[in-house]
Design a protein around this motif. Structure first.
Motif, short mmCIF file in Angstrom:
data_model
loop_
_atom_site.label_atom_id
_atom_site.label_comp_id
_atom_site.label_asym_id
_atom_site.label_seq_id
_atom_site.Cartn_x
_atom_site.Cartn_y
_atom_site.Cartn_z
N PRO A 57 0.83 -1.20 0.00
CA PRO A 57 0.00 0.00 0.00
C PRO A 57 0.87 1.25 0.00
CG PRO A 57 -0.88 -1.61 1.52
CD PRO A 57 0.43 -2.17 1.03
N SER A 58 0.57 2.16 -0.92
CA SER A 58 1.51 3.25 -1.17
C SER A 58 0.89 4.63 -1.01
CB SER A 58 2.09 3.10 -2.59
OG SER A 58 1.06 2.89 -3.53
N GLY A 59 -0.20 4.73 -0.27
CA GLY A 59 -0.63 6.07 0.09
C GLY A 59 -1.85 6.55 -0.65
N HIS A 60 -2.00 7.87 -0.59
CA HIS A 60 -3.22 8.51 -1.05
C HIS A 60 -3.27 8.61 -2.58
CE1 HIS A 60 -4.08 9.50 3.09
NE2 HIS A 60 -2.91 10.08 3.21
N ARG A 61 -4.48 8.83 -3.06
CA ARG A 61 -4.70 9.10 -4.47
C ARG A 61 -3.92 10.34 -4.88
NH1 ARG A 61 -8.89 7.53 -7.81
NH2 ARG A 61 -9.92 6.60 -5.99
N SER B 202 -5.95 11.09 -12.39
CA SER B 202 -6.13 10.64 -11.01
C SER B 202 -5.61 9.22 -10.90
CB SER B 202 -7.61 10.69 -10.61
OG SER B 202 -7.78 10.22 -9.29
N ILE B 203 -4.69 8.99 -9.95
CA ILE B 203 -4.08 7.68 -9.77
C ILE B 203 -4.39 7.17 -8.37
CG2 ILE B 203 -1.94 6.35 -9.72
CD1 ILE B 203 -0.71 8.22 -11.65
N ASP B 204 -4.94 5.96 -8.32
CA ASP B 204 -5.14 5.26 -7.05
C ASP B 204 -4.02 4.22 -6.96
OD1 ASP B 204 -5.84 3.55 -4.98
OD2 ASP B 204 -7.98 3.67 -5.40
N PRO B 205 -2.96 4.49 -6.19
CA PRO B 205 -1.81 3.57 -6.16
C PRO B 205 -2.15 2.17 -5.67
CG PRO B 205 -1.24 5.70 -5.19
CD PRO B 205 -2.73 5.67 -5.33
N ASP B 206 -3.04 2.07 -4.69
CA ASP B 206 -3.34 0.75 -4.12
C ASP B 206 -4.17 -0.11 -5.08
OD1 ASP B 206 -1.98 1.55 -1.87
OD2 ASP B 206 -3.77 2.29 -0.87
N ALA B 207 -5.12 0.50 -5.76
CA ALA B 207 -5.94 -0.23 -6.74
C ALA B 207 -5.26 -0.32 -8.09
CB ALA B 207 -7.30 0.43 -6.89
N LEU C 132 2.16 -2.28 -16.62
CA LEU C 132 2.80 -2.16 -15.32
C LEU C 132 3.79 -1.00 -15.28
CD1 LEU C 132 3.74 -3.31 -12.52
CD2 LEU C 132 5.28 -4.79 -13.81
N ARG C 133 4.69 -0.95 -16.24
CA ARG C 133 5.72 0.08 -16.24
C ARG C 133 5.14 1.45 -16.55
NH1 ARG C 133 9.73 -2.21 -13.32
NH2 ARG C 133 10.62 -4.03 -14.36
N GLU C 134 4.16 1.52 -17.43
CA GLU C 134 3.53 2.81 -17.72
C GLU C 134 2.89 3.39 -16.47
OE1 GLU C 134 2.43 1.61 -22.35
OE2 GLU C 134 0.86 1.74 -20.84
N PHE C 135 2.22 2.53 -15.71
CA PHE C 135 1.61 2.98 -14.46
C PHE C 135 2.66 3.52 -13.50
CE2 PHE C 135 0.26 2.52 -10.12
CZ PHE C 135 -1.08 2.91 -10.12
N ASP C 136 3.72 2.75 -13.29
CA ASP C 136 4.77 3.17 -12.36
C ASP C 136 5.43 4.46 -12.82
OD1 ASP C 136 4.28 0.94 -10.82
OD2 ASP C 136 5.93 -0.23 -11.65
N LEU C 137 5.63 4.60 -14.11
CA LEU C 137 6.26 5.79 -14.65
C LEU C 137 5.38 7.02 -14.45
CD1 LEU C 137 8.67 6.95 -16.24
CD2 LEU C 137 7.50 6.27 -18.35
N LEU C 138 4.09 6.89 -14.73
CA LEU C 138 3.18 8.02 -14.55
C LEU C 138 3.07 8.40 -13.08
CD1 LEU C 138 1.22 10.01 -15.85
CD2 LEU C 138 -0.59 8.31 -15.56
N LEU C 139 2.97 7.40 -12.20
CA LEU C 139 2.88 7.69 -10.77
C LEU C 139 4.13 8.42 -10.29
CD1 LEU C 139 1.39 7.39 -8.07
CD2 LEU C 139 2.46 5.14 -7.82
#
Length: 244
Positions: A139-143, A150-155, A169-176
């Motif tokens: 779990p990595s915190g708030h939206r 809008s990114i929901d890190p946990d979901a 997977l990598r696109e998500f991590d890069l954008l976050l």
């Protein structure tokens, strides 16, 4: 290199107990890779062609696929496309050394990583561990929100103006990572270390993922407003500003 025995049906349950599908038409490569993964504690399925891989994946959904690019009949690119069409699953592509265009194509169709042949099986196991670890983060915190995103890190969900985006997977991590560090310029080496977790690697991996990500989050990918190029440095996320 000494080859391990073929994995038996009773797989050892490692810390992750993740299921990995190995797809390669070379029985020696397939046996060695499967053996190393089995000894590392993964549940391993094997297939030697594209149709069989898709059938195995449908019967037992893998947590990750190790996929050879050059397969008979249906190549790895098409297998990757079809796997992606069924839902998100991390893919590590195996490619021949020197086939840069094919590696880039693999990233373009959604592969999360690639390893060039000949390769160290131990290195491949480390890559598998890295990709799986990032696909199941703690779990990595708030939206996080910015510029209509809008990114929901946990979901692990991303929306743009209310519509959900389909990111690898990598696109998500890069954008976050970008949204958490607005206004800061990062070189490709920085991004590879912070997002991929690698101290070294092929920097074209970063370039391809930036291009793919722009195609999904920018209104006009040809004139990126959010993920801007900083010439001589790398890239910077700029919410709410226009690029010159």
């Amino acid at each position: 290199m000494q080859q391990p025995h073929e994995p038996s049906g009773a797989h050892r349950q490692g810390p992750s107990s993740a299921r990995v599908l190995v797809v390669d038409d070379d029985p020696t490569v397939s046996e060695v890779v499967a053996g190393y993964l089995d000894r590392a504690g993964y549940v391993v399925d094997r297939a030697d062609d594209g149709p069989t891989a898709l059938t195995r994946a449908a019967a037992h959904r893998p947590d990750l696929v190790v996929l050879d690019l050059m397969l008979p009949g249906m190549d790895g690119l098409e297998v990757c496309r079809r796997l992606r069409g069924r839902g998100p699953v991390p893919v590590i592509m195996l490619t021949a050394r020197g086939d840069e265009d094919d590696r880039i194509l693999g990233l373009e169709v959604g592969a999360d990583d690639y390893v060039t042949k000949p390769f160290s099986p131990r290195e491949l196991v480390l890559r598998v561990e890295s990709v799986l670890r990032r696909s199941r983060p703690a779990p990595s915190g708030h939206r996080v929100t910015a510029a209509g995103l809008s990114i929901d890190p946990d979901a692990r969900r991303v929306t743009k103006d209310g519509s959900e985006l389909a990111l690898t997977l990598r696109e998500f991590d890069l954008l976050l990572f970008f949204l958490r560090h607005p206004g800061r310029a990062f070189g490709r080496e920085d991004l590879m270390r912070e997002v991929w977790g690698w101290e070294f690697g092929d920097l074209s991996t970063v370039t391809v993922h930036i291009r793919r990500l722009r195609g999904k989050v920018e209104d006009d990918p040809a004139r990126p407003r959010l993920i801007q190029t900083v010439w001589g440095v790398g890239y910077r996320f700029e919410p709410g500003t226009e690029e010159d």
